[in-house]
Motif scaffolding. Structure first.
Motif, PDB file in Angstrom:
ATOM      1  N   VAL A 188       0.843  -1.191   0.000  1.00 37.99           N
ATOM      2  CA  VAL A 188       0.000   0.000   0.000  1.00 37.99           C
ATOM      3  C   VAL A 188       0.881   1.244   0.000  1.00 37.99           C
ATOM      4  O   VAL A 188       1.833   1.336   0.780  1.00 37.99           O
ATOM      5  CB  VAL A 188      -0.928   0.007   1.230  1.00 37.99           C
ATOM      6  CG1 VAL A 188      -1.798   1.249   1.246  1.00 37.99           C
ATOM      7  CG2 VAL A 188      -1.785  -1.260   1.242  1.00 37.99           C
ATOM      8  N   ALA A 189       0.548   2.189  -0.880  1.00 34.34           N
ATOM      9  CA  ALA A 189       1.281   3.456  -0.962  1.00 34.34           C
ATOM     10  C   ALA A 189       0.287   4.607  -0.842  1.00 34.34           C
ATOM     11  O   ALA A 189      -0.155   5.162  -1.843  1.00 34.34           O
ATOM     12  CB  ALA A 189       2.049   3.531  -2.276  1.00 34.34           C
ATOM     13  N   ARG A 241       8.994   7.548  -6.566  1.00 37.58           N
ATOM     14  CA  ARG A 241       8.182   6.597  -5.808  1.00 37.58           C
ATOM     15  C   ARG A 241       8.872   5.228  -5.834  1.00 37.58           C
ATOM     16  O   ARG A 241       8.371   4.254  -6.387  1.00 37.58           O
ATOM     17  CB  ARG A 241       6.781   6.498  -6.381  1.00 37.58           C
ATOM     18  CG  ARG A 241       6.029   7.799  -6.591  1.00 37.58           C
ATOM     19  CD  ARG A 241       6.116   8.747  -5.397  1.00 37.58           C
ATOM     20  NE  ARG A 241       5.122   9.796  -5.476  1.00 37.58           N
ATOM     21  CZ  ARG A 241       5.399  11.072  -5.688  1.00 37.58           C
ATOM     22  NH1 ARG A 241       6.640  11.456  -5.867  1.00 37.58           N
ATOM     23  NH2 ARG A 241       4.441  11.955  -5.716  1.00 37.58           N
ATOM     24  N   ILE A 250       7.085   1.895  -4.679  1.00 38.51           N
ATOM     25  CA  ILE A 250       6.152   1.304  -5.646  1.00 38.51           C
ATOM     26  C   ILE A 250       6.924   0.490  -6.674  1.00 38.51           C
ATOM     27  O   ILE A 250       6.569  -0.657  -6.968  1.00 38.51           O
ATOM     28  CB  ILE A 250       5.293   2.385  -6.329  1.00 38.51           C
ATOM     29  CG1 ILE A 250       4.348   3.024  -5.308  1.00 38.51           C
ATOM     30  CG2 ILE A 250       4.515   1.794  -7.503  1.00 38.51           C
ATOM     31  CD1 ILE A 250       3.542   4.175  -5.853  1.00 38.51           C
ATOM     32  N   VAL A 254       0.078  -3.539  -6.016  1.00 33.37           N
ATOM     33  CA  VAL A 254       0.196  -2.268  -5.315  1.00 33.37           C
ATOM     34  C   VAL A 254      -1.148  -1.556  -5.313  1.00 33.37           C
ATOM     35  O   VAL A 254      -1.811  -1.478  -6.338  1.00 33.37           O
ATOM     36  CB  VAL A 254       1.248  -1.360  -5.995  1.00 33.37           C
ATOM     37  CG1 VAL A 254       1.286   0.018  -5.347  1.00 33.37           C
ATOM     38  CG2 VAL A 254       2.622  -2.009  -5.957  1.00 33.37           C
ATOM     39  N   ALA A 284      -2.378   2.190  -4.583  1.00 30.30           N
ATOM     40  CA  ALA A 284      -1.744   3.495  -4.436  1.00 30.30           C
ATOM     41  C   ALA A 284      -2.704   4.621  -4.768  1.00 30.30           C
ATOM     42  O   ALA A 284      -3.627   4.446  -5.559  1.00 30.30           O
ATOM     43  CB  ALA A 284      -0.530   3.581  -5.361  1.00 30.30           C
ATOM     44  N   THR A 285      -2.454   5.754  -4.170  1.00 30.79           N
ATOM     45  CA  THR A 285      -3.182   6.947  -4.580  1.00 30.79           C
ATOM     46  C   THR A 285      -2.639   7.370  -5.948  1.00 30.79           C
ATOM     47  O   THR A 285      -1.500   7.046  -6.292  1.00 30.79           O
ATOM     48  CB  THR A 285      -2.960   8.095  -3.580  1.00 30.79           C
ATOM     49  OG1 THR A 285      -1.564   8.370  -3.509  1.00 30.79           O
ATOM     50  CG2 THR A 285      -3.512   7.757  -2.205  1.00 30.79           C
ATOM     51  N   ALA A 327       0.648   9.038  -5.534  1.00 30.81           N
ATOM     52  CA  ALA A 327       1.780   8.146  -5.239  1.00 30.81           C
ATOM     53  C   ALA A 327       2.382   7.569  -6.511  1.00 30.81           C
ATOM     54  O   ALA A 327       3.589   7.376  -6.599  1.00 30.81           O
ATOM     55  CB  ALA A 327       1.333   7.028  -4.315  1.00 30.81           C
ATOM     56  N   ALA A 328       1.547   7.281  -7.502  1.00 26.62           N
ATOM     57  CA  ALA A 328       2.024   6.656  -8.736  1.00 26.62           C
ATOM     58  C   ALA A 328       2.263   7.666  -9.856  1.00 26.62           C
ATOM     59  O   ALA A 328       2.582   7.285 -10.975  1.00 26.62           O
ATOM     60  CB  ALA A 328       1.009   5.614  -9.193  1.00 26.62           C
ATOM     61  N   VAL A 345      -2.258  -2.965 -10.281  1.00 27.27           N
ATOM     62  CA  VAL A 345      -2.123  -1.691  -9.588  1.00 27.27           C
ATOM     63  C   VAL A 345      -3.515  -1.093  -9.463  1.00 27.27           C
ATOM     64  O   VAL A 345      -4.255  -1.047 -10.432  1.00 27.27           O
ATOM     65  CB  VAL A 345      -1.219  -0.708 -10.365  1.00 27.27           C
ATOM     66  CG1 VAL A 345      -1.177   0.644  -9.672  1.00 27.27           C
ATOM     67  CG2 VAL A 345       0.193  -1.259 -10.514  1.00 27.27           C
TER      68      VAL A 345
END
Length: 82
Positions: A33-34, A43, A46, A56, A58-59, A62-63, A76
């Motif tokens: 989790v990111a 990042r 990730i 993953v 992620a918000t 974040a990506a 993802v």
């Protein structure tokens, strides 16, 4: 994690501030989790998780800049509700 997230995190995960080597931890992880909402820089966590074959969550922030898409390359999920 913050006070609101701590009970959930403690019941569902193992959190570590520092580990000697990350490989064993990625090997045990079902998902990475990111929940990054702000900041700068690359990042790497990730990319590291994907290199270990882990899905993953992620918000979008974040990506950002990683050219990742749901279901392409590795699983993802972009999630806005962290």
């Amino acid at each position: 994690p913050g006070p609101a997230l701590r009970p959930v995190a403690e019941s569902l995960s193992r959190l570590r501030a520092w580990v000697e080597a990350v490989d064993p931890w990625y090997g045990q992880a079902d998902v990475v989790v990111a929940p990054v909402r702000y900041g700068s820089g690359t990042r790497l966590k990730i990319l590291e998780a994907l290199a270990h074959g882990r899905p993953v969550v992620a918000t979008p922030f974040a990506a950002e800049g990683l050219d990742l898409r749901d279901g392409r390359n590795r699983p993802v999920t972009m999630n806005y509700t962290f």
